[in-house]
Design a protein around this motif. Structure first.
Motif, PDB file in Angstrom:
ATOM      1  N   LEU A  71       0.811  -1.224   0.000  1.00 40.18           N
ATOM      2  CA  LEU A  71       0.000   0.000   0.000  1.00 40.18           C
ATOM      3  C   LEU A  71       0.842   1.270   0.000  1.00 40.18           C
ATOM      4  CD1 LEU A  71      -2.888  -0.955   2.449  1.00 40.18           C
ATOM      5  CD2 LEU A  71      -2.911  -0.890  -0.040  1.00 40.18           C
ATOM      6  N   THR A  72       2.151   1.110  -0.084  1.00 35.52           N
ATOM      7  CA  THR A  72       3.011   2.291  -0.111  1.00 35.52           C
ATOM      8  C   THR A  72       2.632   3.183  -1.291  1.00 35.52           C
ATOM      9  OG1 THR A  72       4.834   1.105   0.891  1.00 35.52           O
ATOM     10  CG2 THR A  72       5.389   3.098  -0.318  1.00 35.52           C
ATOM     11  N   ILE A  73       2.536   4.479  -1.038  1.00 41.36           N
ATOM     12  CA  ILE A  73       2.166   5.424  -2.091  1.00 41.36           C
ATOM     13  C   ILE A  73       3.434   6.017  -2.686  1.00 41.36           C
ATOM     14  CG2 ILE A  73       0.961   7.570  -2.607  1.00 41.36           C
ATOM     15  CD1 ILE A  73      -0.728   6.932  -0.052  1.00 41.36           C
ATOM     16  N   PRO A  74       3.614   5.889  -4.011  1.00 40.35           N
ATOM     17  CA  PRO A  74       4.821   6.434  -4.622  1.00 40.35           C
ATOM     18  C   PRO A  74       4.970   7.924  -4.346  1.00 40.35           C
ATOM     19  CG  PRO A  74       3.587   5.095  -6.190  1.00 40.35           C
ATOM     20  CD  PRO A  74       2.729   5.246  -4.982  1.00 40.35           C
ATOM     21  N   GLY A  75       6.147   8.308  -3.889  1.00 41.51           N
ATOM     22  CA  GLY A  75       6.429   9.731  -3.702  1.00 41.51           C
ATOM     23  C   GLY A  75       5.887  10.327  -2.422  1.00 41.51           C
ATOM     24  N   TYR A  76       5.138   9.517  -1.648  1.00 39.83           N
ATOM     25  CA  TYR A  76       4.565  10.060  -0.420  1.00 39.83           C
ATOM     26  C   TYR A  76       5.458   9.686   0.743  1.00 39.83           C
ATOM     27  CZ  TYR A  76       0.860  11.644   2.689  1.00 39.83           C
ATOM     28  OH  TYR A  76       0.120  12.322   3.626  1.00 39.83           O
ATOM     29  N   LEU A  77       6.004  10.682   1.447  1.00 37.70           N
ATOM     30  CA  LEU A  77       6.963  10.408   2.508  1.00 37.70           C
ATOM     31  C   LEU A  77       6.271   9.818   3.725  1.00 37.70           C
ATOM     32  CD1 LEU A  77       9.227  13.546   2.252  1.00 37.70           C
ATOM     33  CD2 LEU A  77       9.715  11.229   1.499  1.00 37.70           C
ATOM     34  N   GLY A  78       7.054   9.079   4.517  1.00 36.66           N
ATOM     35  CA  GLY A  78       6.525   8.570   5.774  1.00 36.66           C
ATOM     36  C   GLY A  78       5.847   7.224   5.639  1.00 36.66           C
ATOM     37  N   PHE A  79       5.915   6.605   4.447  1.00 40.68           N
ATOM     38  CA  PHE A  79       5.240   5.318   4.279  1.00 40.68           C
ATOM     39  C   PHE A  79       6.217   4.183   4.079  1.00 40.68           C
ATOM     40  CE2 PHE A  79       0.690   5.840   4.093  1.00 40.68           C
ATOM     41  CZ  PHE A  79       0.608   7.209   4.144  1.00 40.68           C
ATOM     42  N   LYS A  80       7.486   4.486   4.103  1.00 37.99           N
ATOM     43  CA  LYS A  80       8.466   3.444   3.795  1.00 37.99           C
ATOM     44  C   LYS A  80       8.784   2.624   5.039  1.00 37.99           C
ATOM     45  CE  LYS A  80       9.356   5.106  -0.430  1.00 37.99           C
ATOM     46  NZ  LYS A  80       9.553   6.570  -0.507  1.00 37.99           N
ATOM     47  N   ALA A  81       8.159   1.445   5.140  1.00 36.60           N
ATOM     48  CA  ALA A  81       8.435   0.476   6.202  1.00 36.60           C
ATOM     49  C   ALA A  81       8.672   1.112   7.573  1.00 36.60           C
ATOM     50  CB  ALA A  81       9.646  -0.378   5.831  1.00 36.60           C
ATOM     51  N   PRO A  82       7.633   1.736   8.144  1.00 38.61           N
ATOM     52  CA  PRO A  82       7.800   2.307   9.489  1.00 38.61           C
ATOM     53  C   PRO A  82       7.971   1.183  10.515  1.00 38.61           C
ATOM     54  CG  PRO A  82       5.655   2.845   8.502  1.00 38.61           C
ATOM     55  CD  PRO A  82       6.262   1.765   7.680  1.00 38.61           C
ATOM     56  N   ALA A  83       8.649   1.484  11.604  1.00 43.02           N
ATOM     57  CA  ALA A  83       8.858   0.483  12.644  1.00 43.02           C
ATOM     58  C   ALA A  83       7.524   0.146  13.312  1.00 43.02           C
ATOM     59  CB  ALA A  83       9.843   1.015  13.676  1.00 43.02           C
ATOM     60  N   VAL A 125      -3.362  21.275 -19.524  1.00 39.85           N
ATOM     61  CA  VAL A 125      -2.418  21.874 -18.567  1.00 39.85           C
ATOM     62  C   VAL A 125      -1.001  21.341 -18.794  1.00 39.85           C
ATOM     63  CG1 VAL A 125      -4.200  22.284 -16.830  1.00 39.85           C
ATOM     64  CG2 VAL A 125      -2.890  20.164 -16.754  1.00 39.85           C
ATOM     65  N   GLY A 126      -0.814  20.616 -19.897  1.00 40.66           N
ATOM     66  CA  GLY A 126       0.528  20.185 -20.286  1.00 40.66           C
ATOM     67  C   GLY A 126       1.092  19.048 -19.466  1.00 40.66           C
ATOM     68  N   LEU A 127       0.227  18.169 -18.941  1.00 41.74           N
ATOM     69  CA  LEU A 127       0.729  17.104 -18.071  1.00 41.74           C
ATOM     70  C   LEU A 127       0.253  15.715 -18.499  1.00 41.74           C
ATOM     71  CD1 LEU A 127       0.305  18.941 -14.643  1.00 41.74           C
ATOM     72  CD2 LEU A 127       2.455  18.371 -15.770  1.00 41.74           C
ATOM     73  N   SER A 128       0.009  15.536 -19.769  1.00 42.93           N
ATOM     74  CA  SER A 128      -0.462  14.233 -20.262  1.00 42.93           C
ATOM     75  C   SER A 128       0.462  13.103 -19.841  1.00 42.93           C
ATOM     76  CB  SER A 128      -0.529  14.239 -21.784  1.00 42.93           C
ATOM     77  OG  SER A 128      -1.354  15.275 -22.212  1.00 42.93           O
ATOM     78  N   ALA A 129       1.751  13.387 -19.818  1.00 39.45           N
ATOM     79  CA  ALA A 129       2.729  12.332 -19.542  1.00 39.45           C
ATOM     80  C   ALA A 129       2.676  11.877 -18.083  1.00 39.45           C
ATOM     81  CB  ALA A 129       4.127  12.825 -19.877  1.00 39.45           C
ATOM     82  N   TYR A 130       1.948  12.611 -17.251  1.00 35.96           N
ATOM     83  CA  TYR A 130       1.974  12.328 -15.810  1.00 35.96           C
ATOM     84  C   TYR A 130       0.705  11.636 -15.312  1.00 35.96           C
ATOM     85  CZ  TYR A 130       6.065  15.347 -15.749  1.00 35.96           C
ATOM     86  OH  TYR A 130       7.300  15.886 -15.974  1.00 35.96           O
ATOM     87  N   ALA A 131      -0.149  11.204 -16.222  1.00 35.91           N
ATOM     88  CA  ALA A 131      -1.458  10.663 -15.821  1.00 35.91           C
ATOM     89  C   ALA A 131      -1.346   9.545 -14.796  1.00 35.91           C
ATOM     90  CB  ALA A 131      -2.225  10.182 -17.051  1.00 35.91           C
ATOM     91  N   ASP A 132      -0.334   8.710 -14.914  1.00 39.53           N
ATOM     92  CA  ASP A 132      -0.262   7.569 -14.011  1.00 39.53           C
ATOM     93  C   ASP A 132       0.776   7.727 -12.906  1.00 39.53           C
ATOM     94  OD1 ASP A 132      -2.371   5.993 -15.153  1.00 39.53           O
ATOM     95  OD2 ASP A 132      -1.088   5.900 -16.928  1.00 39.53           O
ATOM     96  N   LYS A 133       1.257   8.954 -12.738  1.00 36.18           N
ATOM     97  CA  LYS A 133       2.103   9.252 -11.579  1.00 36.18           C
ATOM     98  C   LYS A 133       1.203   9.544 -10.377  1.00 36.18           C
ATOM     99  CE  LYS A 133       6.265   9.721 -13.627  1.00 36.18           C
ATOM    100  NZ  LYS A 133       7.320   8.749 -13.349  1.00 36.18           N
ATOM    101  N   PHE A 134       1.828   9.573  -9.199  1.00 35.79           N
ATOM    102  CA  PHE A 134       1.093   9.963  -7.999  1.00 35.79           C
ATOM    103  C   PHE A 134       1.462  11.397  -7.641  1.00 35.79           C
ATOM    104  CE2 PHE A 134      -1.180   6.303  -6.335  1.00 35.79           C
ATOM    105  CZ  PHE A 134      -0.740   5.331  -7.220  1.00 35.79           C
ATOM    106  N   SER A 158      -3.723   8.080  -8.157  1.00 30.37           N
ATOM    107  CA  SER A 158      -2.907   8.564  -9.258  1.00 30.37           C
ATOM    108  C   SER A 158      -3.510   9.866  -9.783  1.00 30.37           C
ATOM    109  CB  SER A 158      -2.854   7.531 -10.374  1.00 30.37           C
ATOM    110  OG  SER A 158      -4.128   7.420 -10.977  1.00 30.37           O
ATOM    111  N   VAL A 159      -2.730  10.583 -10.563  1.00 37.15           N
ATOM    112  CA  VAL A 159      -3.213  11.835 -11.153  1.00 37.15           C
ATOM    113  C   VAL A 159      -4.517  11.579 -11.914  1.00 37.15           C
ATOM    114  CG1 VAL A 159      -2.715  13.478 -13.005  1.00 37.15           C
ATOM    115  CG2 VAL A 159      -0.981  12.981 -11.273  1.00 37.15           C
ATOM    116  N   ARG A 160      -4.532  10.500 -12.691  1.00 43.75           N
ATOM    117  CA  ARG A 160      -5.725  10.165 -13.461  1.00 43.75           C
ATOM    118  C   ARG A 160      -6.926   9.942 -12.544  1.00 43.75           C
ATOM    119  NH1 ARG A 160      -5.932   7.077 -18.367  1.00 43.75           N
ATOM    120  NH2 ARG A 160      -3.732   6.591 -18.103  1.00 43.75           N
ATOM    121  N   ARG A 161      -6.725   9.158 -11.456  1.00 37.14           N
ATOM    122  CA  ARG A 161      -7.834   8.875 -10.539  1.00 37.14           C
ATOM    123  C   ARG A 161      -8.284  10.139  -9.810  1.00 37.14           C
ATOM    124  NH1 ARG A 161     -11.544   5.542 -10.141  1.00 37.14           N
ATOM    125  NH2 ARG A 161     -11.433   5.096  -7.915  1.00 37.14           N
TER     126      ARG A 161
END
Lengths: 249, 245
Positions: free
Chosen positions: A234-246, B127-136, B96-99
């Motif tokens: 369930l880790t969210i990419p780019g979201y801090l504080g979710f990486k394997a907390p103790a 808004v020029g961000l098509s490439a980021y649809a599946d990023k968070f 995700s950005v898309r969701r």
């Protein structure tokens, strides 16, 4: 100390005439697992509802939630078990009370309800704190998009809250498993009760409780490991504080 | 011409403290109004009253003829038609950005997943961000997140947009990319209320500037008049502080 060690005791027949002592411990383990699983399910459902109530803008809901937490959190688990098991059937209408008392596995159902509600008060507090730890703007943004309050909770606030709360919820699950031992006082033959029975009939107290201790440790380590896996998934990419907390216990 | 957003005699208190004092303003369709003023002057609070995120005790607000303060008004339905962009973006971090763009369309407007997705991709393109649809959201810069947030609001096909200090939390080099999107929106005829300190943006696209101080609307003037000849001493003082750099 003059103690006669006998590790082969586990393979001897227990007084029930059909199972070895090892088999009775396994039966106890099964009761411990099923009781804990059912109780934790109740705890999560009721805890979530009450935790959410305490963060709504409605004062009646907040008061109701606090009352619930006060009642179930401030009375010892043992007392709550006794109340559900011995007192409740007497307070009900005669027929209903008798039905409850004669229910087969009554101690199991009682243990599930008592343990579930006791743990739910603790989980409610964590859900409340988790929701309040989210930026207030998340709620506002959800509402501004036209979501109703229940939608905001369902799609935005709770999914984030559960992710944040996974480490403490793991601890609560471990606590539920350990606290299920209290159910031996109302006659549930779970793991601790089986170990005690073994000790009483065979006098091999060290072997019996060594086995129980090891089984509890193994169960809880497996639970901890499984919850780590869930956290990682369930880790969210780019979201801090979710990486394997103790995980605290 | 009837106003798209009509604020009349609005007053609001937090306990005993009055935070809005008898504010009135009318914003016509396709009009862009910039609201500025010192911090704590009630700009954000006024904006949040417009879509009912903040309750108010006196006066009335109507948006497209619907009274915001009327207890009979279906607020979620009204809010779904008014876009809002926040200082801290408030994208949903677990989606995700898309969701982020499709969820409100599907759950609030009951659009099909395909329709919502097509709309989302069209607006991300804009808004020029098509490439980021599946990023968070956490994988995007602040400026990119704010552009996604604008796209998320636009996906609801709003009749008006409210911006609450949309560039205040951004690093300087990211401010322009967000302002560019907003300028594009203004040129396309979107009705907008923008709380901001970006006076360059105000000069460029605002039809009128509303200046607030201590919960009051002190000035409400056409943009050129406001900058060249502010009617009040308070506005003159504010402008001299903010424009001297």
């Amino acid at each position: 100390m003059n103690y006669h060690w006998n590790w082969s005791i586990f393979w001897e027949l227990s007084p029930d005439g059909t199972h070895t002592y090892f088999a009775t411990l396994m039966l106890g383990t099964a009761w411990t697992l099923i009781t804990s699983a059912c109780a934790f399910t109740i705890a999560l459902v009721f805890g979530s509802i009450v935790g959410v109530l305490r963060t709504t803008p409605y004062s009646w809901a907040m008061r109701l939630g606090s009352l619930y937490v006060d009642v179930f959190r401030n009375v010892p688990l043992l007392v709550q078990m006794f109340l559900w098991y011995f007192v409740l059937p007497e307070l009900l209408p005669q027929a209903l009370g008798d039905w409850l008392k004669q229910l087969s596995d009554a101690s199991f159902y009682t243990a599930v309800v008592a343990l579930g509600l006791y743990m739910s008060a603790r989980i409610a507090e964590q859900i409340r704190a988790g929701i309040l730890s989210l930026p207030r703007g998340q709620r506002l943004a959800s509402l501004a998009l036209g979501m109703t309050l229940p939608q905001a909770y369902a799609y935005v606030l709770l999914p984030m809250t559960y992710r944040i709360l996974l480490p403490p919820l793991t601890s609560e699950l471990l606590n539920t498993i350990k606290n299920s031992a209290v159910a031996l006082t109302i006659g549930l033959m779970e793991l601790t009760a089986r170990a005690r029975a073994m000790q009483e009939f065979s006098f091999q107290v060290f072997e019996a409780f060594t086995a129980a201790t090891i089984i509890y440790i193994v169960i809880n380590m497996l639970v901890t490991f499984a919850m780590r896996m869930v956290e990682r998934r369930l880790t969210i990419p780019g979201y801090l504080g979710f990486k394997a907390p103790a995980v605290g216990h | 011409m009837s106003a798209m957003i009509d604020i009349a005699g609005l007053s609001k208190w937090y306990g005993a403290t009055q935070v809005l004092k008898d504010c009135s303003a009318a914003i016509a369709t396709a009009e862009v109004v910039v609201v500025c003023g010192p911090s704590g002057s009630g700009k954000s609070t006024l904006l949040k009253c417009v879509n009912g995120l903040e309750p108010f005790q006196q006066g009335r607000i109507s948006v497209d003829g619907v009274s915001v303060g009327d207890p009979k008004t279906n607020l979620p339905r009204l809010r779904a038609r008014i876009g809002m962009v926040f200082q801290h973006f408030e994208l949903f971090p677990h989606l995700s950005v898309r969701r982020n763009l499709t969820l409100p369309q599907i759950k609030v407007l009951r659009r099909s997943a395909d329709e919502a997705n097509a709309k989302a991709l069209r607006l991300l393109e804009r808004v020029g961000l098509s490439a980021y649809a599946d990023k968070f959201p956490g994988e995007l810069s602040g400026g990119q997140q704010q552009r996604v947030a604008i796209a998320r609001s636009l996906a609801m096909d709003p009749i008006a947009m409210l911006f609450d200090e949309p560039t205040s939390a951004l690093d300087p080099e990211m401010i322009q990319e967000v302002l560019d999107v907003m300028v594009g929106l203004a040129r396309d005829g979107m009705t907008m209320i923008v709380v901001t300190h970006e006076m360059g943006f105000a000069r460029k696209v605002a039809h009128r500037v509303v200046f607030m101080d201590k919960g009051e609307i002190v000035e409400n003037a056409p943009t050129a008049d406001f900058f060249e000849n502010p009617g009040s001493e308070r506005a003159r003082l504010f402008l001299s502080k903010i424009l001297q750099h």
